[in-house]
Write an enzyme that holds these catalytic residues in place. Structure first.
Site: not given
Ligand code: DON
Length: 564
Positions: A374, A416, A445, A466
């Site tokens: 992300t 997710d 998410s 994160g």
């Molecule tokens: O949508 C979400 O909450 C996750 N797929 C986010 C993934 C993420 O933040 C990875 N980061 N470092």
């Protein structure tokens, strides 16, 4: 143990990139600009966005240019093969949100990641073709352009085409990340020509196939990705690897305009992402849980501060696991979750003397009335429009599936969704029925792109990557500024901690002052100070009292603020 391992995955992902980061010595003053700014994960992307703003483009134009630039220069998370959320506020105070989250393919089914004994098959929802959700990013960018764009799309995409073709310089952190994932790239793909090498800081990374893909998108528009040659490339690549995404999945993909979650905290109005992200609603629950306590009376990051936030987070993440999912599929009790009374009540069994064990916390008692790696960037333009965008492939380089002909990675967002009710995903998050797998469902998410107003005026734009730690990173940064009077960079550089109900642990960044740990342990808090290098990468902009802007670019990454 499984849960902890899951969370460790995301942390190790950050560790790869920032082992040496010592937040304590990090900058406290950010870039100050008179009227416009982009803060993103890479200087090249921020500069491309700002060049559009300087040409007279608005924040939405700059968003499209920055997003595409991140897809080139920050392929671990920037993407065209993933999805995201945008929260915006125009200079007239109009707010809104666009959801271009990935969707489960039509052929997805609730037990697709289980073996014959009903156990989750490790890696099946995270690595390789079956992990991929139907991407939404390109649809999202065109939708934003249709509604708010002021410059031609071709002008916004061109700098990224040029950067993909001419190359960009690999940073030290990026080289480490690319090398770290080399084996995973091999497992996820039939052939890995492009990335199968050792990278060093200073190398130039060129991606000519990505340049061609972006050119086709420039020339043929949104449909190139969803039903044109690029769509063929995606489906051919995935089907060769045992994936289930079809042309029908791609051609059916649609973005959704959503009402953002909006709420008041003291004299502030907070505008954040609504479901299918849990970000906004969890943020609201967190603020409403701490509101009765007047948090500013406790010194920043002190023992009491940690306790109060931990106990609020524990309760809110328990709700997240149970109630939240794709609002197009499940009924979410928004009114109750948003209620001051409900959140105050949830905190009633918190005492300062003793930790509340997570085993004693479940989701709140709400009657549901049946009827059911992300990246974030923040932009403010010279006209006063603001956008907060968080976009993702989920894990670093997503599923690691690389569409070689197209020059891009595909997400592993399917992780997710809940592979099995109560079974933790790669962030250690557990989910329930509300987030179970179903065809065309959007996965829950944690992304929390957020805009804050004070007295009806724009105050702050903030967000972070994160995984599960996004919500707490955003929460703590808002508190830093509005309760502890920090500037934007000082806030972003400050040490962070995180609790998510399960596992029952407080994660502290390495840089965190350990003074209060012994006393917290005595009260029954379980502390992990070893595994986390850093938590989140917050990129934010603060409107200062004199109207100038201060950027907060997260020193934990290669993040950069550019403005004028
Ligand atoms: O949508 C979400 O909450 C996750 N797929 C986010 C993934 C993420 O933040 C990875 N980061 N470092």
């Amino acid at each position: 143990m499984m849960k902890k391992l899951g969370l460790l995955f995301i942390i190790s992902l950050f560790l790869v990139q920032c082992k040496e980061s010592k937040v304590k010595d990090l900058p406290v003053k950010g870039l100050i600009a008179e009227s416009a700014m982009v803060v993103s994960a890479r200087n090249e992307a921020s500069a491309i966005g700002v060049a559009i703003l300087k040409k007279g483009g608005n924040a939405f134009d700059a968003m499209i240019a920055t997003d595409l630039a991140l897809a080139v220069v920050h392929p671990a998370a920037g993407n065209i093969g993933g999805g995201g959320f945008t929260v915006f506020r125009t200079n007239e105070g109009l707010t809104g949100a666009l959801d271009y989250r990935e969707k489960a393919p039509l052929a997805a089914h609730r037990d697709m990641y289980l073996d014959e004994d009903g156990k989750v098959v490790p890696g099946k929802s995270t690595l390789g073709a079956l992990a991929v959700g139907v991407p939404g990013t390109i649809a999202g960018l065109f939708e934003i352009h249709k509604k708010f764009g002021s410059l031609p799309f071709s002008e916004l995409i061109q700098p990224s085409i040029d950067m993909a073709r001419n190359g960009f310089v690999v940073t030290k952190k990026q080289a480490r990340g690319l090398n770290y994932y080399r084996e995973a790239f091999k497992i996820a793909n039939q052939r890995v020509i492009y990335f199968d090498r050792e990278w060093n800081e200073g190398d130039t990374l060129k991606n000519p196939n990505m340049a061609l893909t972006l050119e086709r998108i420039r020339d043929h528009g949104r449909e190139e990705f969803y039903s044109g040659r690029t769509a063929d490339m995606i489906v051919d690549c995935l089907q060769g690897l045992g994936g289930i995404i079809t042309k029908e999945d791609l051609s059916k993909y649609k973005t959704v305009w959503r009402d953002p979650v909006e709420f008041e905290y003291k004299e502030y109005k907070i505008i954040s992402m609504s479901p299918p992200s849990s970000g906004g609603i969890c943020l609201e629950e967190l603020f409403k849980s701490i509101d009765p306590y007047d948090i500013a009376q406790y010194p920043h990051n002190s023992e009491q501060y940690i306790q109060l936030i931990t106990e609020a987070e524990r309760r809110v993440y328990a709700d997240r696991a149970y109630f939240l999912g794709d609002p197009d599929f499940v009924k979410i009790p928004m009114d109750s979750l948003k209620s001051r009374f409900y959140n105050k009540n949830r905190m009633l069994n918190f005492t300062w003397e003793q930790a509340t064990p997570s085993s004693a916390i479940s989701h709140g008692n709400i009657e549901i009335i049946e009827s059911n790696e992300t990246t974030h960037y923040s932009i403010i333009d010279t006209y006063g429009n603001a956008v907060a965008v968080t976009t993702t492939l989920n894990g670093g380089y997503g599923s690691k599936v690389y569409v070689e002909d197209g020059g891009f990675f595909l997400n592993n967002e399917m992780d997710d969704l809940s592979a099995k009710v109560g079974s933790p995903n790669m962030f250690g998050l557990v989910g329930a029925e509300a987030n179970s797998i179903a065809p065309e469902k959007r996965m829950l998410s944690s992304m929390t792109p957020t805009i804050i107003e004070k007295g009806g005026k724009l105050k702050m734009v903030v967000g972070s990557p994160g995984g599960s730690t996004i919500i707490t990173s955003v929460f703590q940064n808002i508190l830093n500024v509005i309760e502890f009077d920090m500037g934007m960079q000082e806030s972003v550089s400050s040490s962070r901690f995180h609790h998510q109900w399960l596992p029952d642990l407080i994660y502290f960044e390495h840089s965190f002052d350990t003074v209060s740990f012994a006393s917290l342990r005595k009260k029954g808090y379980i502390i992990d100070h070893e595994d986390y290098g850093s938590i989140g990468r917050v990129d934010a902009i603060l409107v200062m009292p004199d109207g100038r802007l201060e950027g907060g670019a997260d020193p934990r990454g290669d993040d950069s603020a550019v403005g004028f």
